[in-house]
Design a protein around this motif. Structure first.
Motif, mmCIF file in Angstrom:
data_model
loop_
_atom_site.group_PDB
_atom_site.id
_atom_site.type_symbol
_atom_site.label_atom_id
_atom_site.label_comp_id
_atom_site.label_asym_id
_atom_site.label_seq_id
_atom_site.Cartn_x
_atom_site.Cartn_y
_atom_site.Cartn_z
ATOM 1 N N UNK A 246 10.199 8.609 3.726
ATOM 2 C CA UNK A 246 10.303 8.389 2.282
ATOM 3 C C UNK A 246 10.698 9.673 1.587
ATOM 4 N N UNK A 247 11.197 9.560 0.353
ATOM 5 C CA UNK A 247 11.410 10.746 -0.472
ATOM 6 C C UNK A 247 10.070 11.425 -0.688
ATOM 7 N N UNK A 248 10.112 12.753 -0.836
ATOM 8 C CA UNK A 248 8.867 13.535 -0.913
ATOM 9 C C UNK A 248 7.939 13.032 -2.020
ATOM 10 N N UNK A 249 8.478 12.875 -3.230
ATOM 11 C CA UNK A 249 7.625 12.472 -4.360
ATOM 12 C C UNK A 249 6.976 11.114 -4.095
ATOM 13 N N UNK A 250 7.745 10.198 -3.545
ATOM 14 C CA UNK A 250 7.227 8.845 -3.271
ATOM 15 C C UNK A 250 6.132 8.902 -2.208
ATOM 16 N N UNK A 251 6.350 9.714 -1.180
ATOM 17 C CA UNK A 251 5.379 9.769 -0.082
ATOM 18 C C UNK A 251 4.050 10.356 -0.542
ATOM 19 N N UNK A 252 4.103 11.426 -1.359
ATOM 20 C CA UNK A 252 2.855 12.062 -1.791
ATOM 21 C C UNK A 252 2.130 11.237 -2.863
ATOM 22 N N UNK A 253 2.893 10.511 -3.686
ATOM 23 C CA UNK A 253 2.263 9.736 -4.755
ATOM 24 C C UNK A 253 1.778 8.372 -4.275
ATOM 25 N N UNK A 254 2.550 7.723 -3.394
ATOM 26 C CA UNK A 254 2.193 6.363 -2.968
ATOM 27 C C UNK A 254 2.466 6.178 -1.481
ATOM 28 N N UNK A 255 1.681 6.857 -0.610
ATOM 29 C CA UNK A 255 1.891 6.690 0.831
ATOM 30 C C UNK A 255 1.609 5.244 1.240
ATOM 31 N N UNK A 256 2.414 4.715 2.153
ATOM 32 C CA UNK A 256 2.280 3.307 2.550
ATOM 33 C C UNK A 256 1.540 3.143 3.875
#
Length: 332
Positions: A246-256
């Motif tokens: 995932x993009x960095x911001x997406x991964x740190x904010x909303x890890x799946x």
């Protein structure tokens, strides 16, 4: 194939035979043992961007790095670099041109520099080896420029590696990697052996060089704070496979993926001082005898019968690439 990508890894796999010698196996009636260090890893990196691979020790990150630079030959799959089949090219004479464009910075600055060589010879070796420059004033001038580009003095070329600190040695390694003017740098935990204050200096140098030269990085680390500082995209590895990209911001904010969540929950947070942190649960299974189905299921709070029986593919779910039945079925 992603046309915008400079680097495209497709179903990369590397299997090592770690069996006992043949006679021992016959006498002890033991089967061959195969270690699936990397098992079907696919990703792409756009020109001028950084992909970070993270995961616990032994998950296959460094094996991916060595596959990309041609130190290992893949058991399956391959890598395209700038539209060219890299592993096929490495075997041919013209592969030397490709090797100039792909360089590597190693993890341990104490082991990766020859202690018997002067810095001038260490940094100048790629220039001589690739016949860019030969011995003489031009080579010395170029080595001086390379040392300056990483914050060292041209006078340092007359010294030996033991005369430098760990951070300075890693700068010498970066200067050596830059000598052939590469497009793609594979960085195998380049700051893990350094003090925290020195880590920041080296990372800032690498970011500045990326901006100035348009470099593309594969950055391998187990330190998520470092990854947050340098990466554009993040790939999370577990037992030789990618479980989330995932993009960095997406991964740190909303890890799946539950494993990504577990890694992020274990990071100390300044705002939550005194609160109990969630430790990373369980142990990494034996890679010689991995669990069936999803290899993370013995440690996963959301695992069910399907997770134990069926291996999840890496697919686009909720806007990120993730390999998880629980995410696919909206159970988390």
């Amino acid at each position: 194939m992603n046309r915008a990508a400079l680097v495209q890894a497709e179903d990369l796999a590397k299997i090592f035979d770690v069996s006992a010698p043949w006679l021992n196996r016959v006498l002890e009636r033991k089967p061959r043992q195969l270690l699936h260090a990397v098992d079907g890893v696919s990703f792409s990196i756009e020109r001028g961007r950084t992909l970070a691979l993270v995961g616990e020790s032994g998950c296959g990150k460094s094996t991916v790095a060595r596959l990309l630079v041609g130190l290992y030959e893949p058991t399956r799959g391959g890598m395209h670099f700038d539209g060219q089949d890299a592993h096929a090219a490495f075997k041919r004479p013209e592969g030397r041109k490709l090797r100039r464009r792909i360089q590597m910075i190693f993890q341990d600055p104490y082991a990766s520099l020859n202690p018997r060589w002067l810095v001038r010879d260490i940094v100048g070796e790629p220039l001589r080896e690739h016949e860019i420059l030969q011995e003489g004033p031009a080579l010395r001038a170029r080595v001086g420029e390379l040392l300056q580009s990483v914050g060292l003095s041209p006078l340092d070329m007359a010294k030996y590696p033991h005369q430098f600190s760990g951070g300075q040695r890693q700068r010498i390694s970066i200067a050596r990697a830059l000598a052939t003017q590469p497009d793609f740098l594979v960085c195998d935990e380049p700051t893990s052996a350094l003090d925290v204050s020195v880590q920041a200096q080296v990372l800032n140098i690498m970011k500045d060089l990326q901006r100035e030269r348009g470099l593309t990085y594969l950055f391998i680390s187990h330190n998520l704070a470092v990854v947050r500082h340098v990466a554009d995209q993040v790939g999370v590895m577990y037992l030789g496979r990618l479980v989330e990209v995932a993009d960095k911001a997406r991964l740190f904010e909303a890890p799946q993926h539950p494993y990504t969540r577990m890694l992020l929950e274990a990071i100390p947070k300044m705002k939550h001082t005194g609160e109990a942190r969630t430790p990373v649960q369980g142990e990494v299974p034996n890679p010689l005898n991995p669990p069936t189905g999803c290899t993370f299921h013995p440690r996963c709070p959301h695992a069910n019968a399907r997770c134990k029986a069926e291996r999840p593919p890496l697919q686009m779910l909720r806007g990120v690439q993730v390999a998880c039945h629980a995410v696919e079925e909206n159970r988390i």
